[in-house]
Scaffold this active site. Structure first.
Site, PDB file in Angstrom:
ATOM      1  N   HIS A 270       0.691  -1.039  -0.182  1.00  0.00           N
ATOM      2  CA  HIS A 270      -0.044   0.003  -0.037  1.00  0.00           C
ATOM      3  C   HIS A 270       0.748   1.254   0.055  1.00  0.00           C
ATOM      4  O   HIS A 270       0.896   1.958  -0.988  1.00  0.00           O
ATOM      5  CB  HIS A 270      -0.844   0.236   1.078  1.00  0.00           C
ATOM      6  CG  HIS A 270      -1.870  -1.250   1.159  1.00  0.00           C
ATOM      7  ND1 HIS A 270      -2.673  -1.519   0.134  1.00  0.00           N
ATOM      8  CD2 HIS A 270      -2.200  -2.058   2.228  1.00  0.00           C
ATOM      9  CE1 HIS A 270      -3.436  -2.480   0.519  1.00  0.00           C
ATOM     10  NE2 HIS A 270      -3.184  -2.906   1.675  1.00  0.00           N
ATOM     11  N   ASP A 321      -4.908  -7.976  -3.276  1.00  0.00           N
ATOM     12  CA  ASP A 321      -5.389  -7.780  -1.758  1.00  0.00           C
ATOM     13  C   ASP A 321      -6.730  -8.439  -1.568  1.00  0.00           C
ATOM     14  O   ASP A 321      -6.656  -9.762  -1.082  1.00  0.00           O
ATOM     15  CB  ASP A 321      -5.289  -6.494  -1.527  1.00  0.00           C
ATOM     16  CG  ASP A 321      -5.159  -6.082  -0.237  1.00  0.00           C
ATOM     17  OD1 ASP A 321      -4.785  -7.045   0.615  1.00  0.00           O
ATOM     18  OD2 ASP A 321      -5.356  -4.850   0.285  1.00  0.00           O
TER      19      ASP A 321
END
Length: 455
Positions: A270, A321
């Site tokens: 991220h 993810d």
């Protein structure tokens, strides 16, 4: 020994090479890669565009059951997390195996040949260990083996709910913790001793919220001793940064650097909310960054500074993810397209760089490429025979100019264009059907419905 003939293939650069012969040397690696050839007698014809296998660097397989059940309505990441915790509370080893197998099969249909599983669902719902303390990790390994994709099991250290003194893990979180980092290391050591040709052990620090500095150092030391990949969620939410500064006076990146986490074998996931100093530290240490833009978009996290990180020296990779979408072509192009919206200009990332992030960059981040293994995620002699065929006649890719073909693949192709997938020289998807799990949609539906019936 198998020989394939591709009408077009990406061998690097911006264009697509015609008439490419690929030959397996007999051990799942490529012995020949030649372009401009006529089809050899007996070769398997790959009608379309062949690219290296895609590497999904960040996966939480059990999150796949949240698709369509956690996107609607108001709220933010923390509201979504409550829903995710409810699901985590009902999973057992059999349920995790079934869900992971179905999810990895969906990935295979999307051209994903290697996956990094960020695994923190370790113990029983009350926090006690199973008789085999690694049975949940073993379920993930078995699921990947059934599907035929490569797996890097990023076993995750998760010890606390946040920075607050005296707080303790509650609810589903008690399943995540080994109690301390040393017990985490002991458990992972036993699991690592079971690694095989289709999977590899890795390590992960969940976040600076969930693992304090000393324990981060224990995890980093374990990964260094085993020359294993080390991953970490970093600055996904502004709240994490604010709490870190309030509790320690340092950003999450500075905490990770102080614990010895950063480095060329490490990938941060991220990295959405970074200071200029954070970007400099990550680049100076050669730390990789994995962007997951479809999840970051779904959760309202924000847009990461991928172009600045790459310019600073961070290798780039991508992941799906939470699996709101399983499509690495989408993930790769969103890295660029999201930054266009923020920066009001185009060209922060070339199409070639984006495709490299989804292939060779991902294999490197997952520990399948490097000084011990040579190249991976590329079509080159000695590399694993992992590759994907795209339907060049689909409505999305029709009319592609082979001289600029990479741009068409990156900015137009979708997972539904994948027709055939080969891993280690073995075909796992043929004509858009998984060879051993022919009804992936049905498998997903039955598995997910069963899990939600338990809530």
């Amino acid at each position: 020994m198998t020989t394939w003939f591709a009408d077009l293939a990406w061998l690097g650069g911006e264009g697509l090479a015609p008439g490419v012969v690929l030959e397996d040397r007999g051990d799942g690696r490529l012995a020949r890669v030649s372009n401009g050839q006529d089809p050899p007698a007996g070769a398997v014809h790959l009608a379309g565009i062949v690219v290296p296998g895609l590497a999904n660097v960040q996966s939480h397989a059990f999150h796949r059951a949240l698709r369509g059940r956690a996107q609607a309505g108001a709220g933010d990441f923390w509201r979504w997390r409550d829903r995710m915790y409810a699901l985590a509370a009902v999973l057992d080893p059999d349920g995790l195996f079934e869900l992971a197998r179905a999810t990895y099969a969906e990935m295979a249909l999307a051209g994903i040949t290697a996956v990094g599983e960020f695994h923190y669902l370790h113990h029983r719902p009350d926090g006690r260990s199973y008789g085999d303390p690694n049975v949940m990790g073993g379920a993930l390994v078995a699921a990947a083996a059934d599907v035929g994709v490569r797996l890097t099991l990023l076993d995750t250290c998760y010890l606390r709910p946040g920075f607050h003194d005296g707080s303790s893990l509650e609810g589903a979180q008690v399943r995540f913790s080994d109690g301390d980092a040393e017990r985490w290391a002991d458990r992972v050591e036993a699991l690592a001793g079971q690694s095989g040709s289709g999977w590899r052990p890795g390590a992960a620090v969940h976040s600076v919220r969930a693992t304090e500095e000393r324990s981060m150092g224990v995890v980093a030391d374990w990964a260094a001793r085993h020359r294993a990949p080390l991953h970490m969620h970093l600055s996904e939410q502004p709240a994490e940064n604010e709490e870190s500064l309030a509790a320690t006076g340092r950003t999450p990146t500075a905490l990770a650097e102080g614990a010895g986490v950063l480095g060329p074998r490490t990938t941060v996931v991220h990295a959405t909310h970074l200071t200029d100093g954070d970007v400099k530290a990550l680049g100076a240490t050669g730390t990789g960054v994995c962007m997951c833009p479809s999840t970051e978009r779904d959760l309202g996290d924000g847009v990461g500074r991928a172009a600045r990180l790459v310019a600073a020296g961070c290798p780039l990779s991508v992941g799906s993810d939470s699996h709101a979408v399983v499509d690495l072509f989408e993930e790769a192009r969103l890295v660029e397209l999201h930054e266009r919206l923020v920066q009001h200009r185009r060209g922060g990332h070339s199409a070639t760089a984006l495709l490299e992030a989804a292939t060779a960059g991902g294999y490197r981040a997952l520990g399948w490429s490097g000084d011990r293994d040579g190249q991976a995620g590329v079509l080159a002699v000695g590399a694993p025979a992992d590759f994907v065929t795209l339907d060049g006649a689909s409505v999305r890719l029709a009319g592609l100019d082979k001289a600029e073909g990479v741009a068409g693949v990156v900015f137009a192709a979708t997972a539904s264009d994948v027709t055939d997938v080969v891993v280690g020289g073995q075909t796992i998807v043929r004509d858009r059907v998984h060879v051993t799990l022919p009804d992936v949609a049905g498998l997903l539906h039955r598995t997910i419905a069963t899990l939600w019936s338990r809530l």
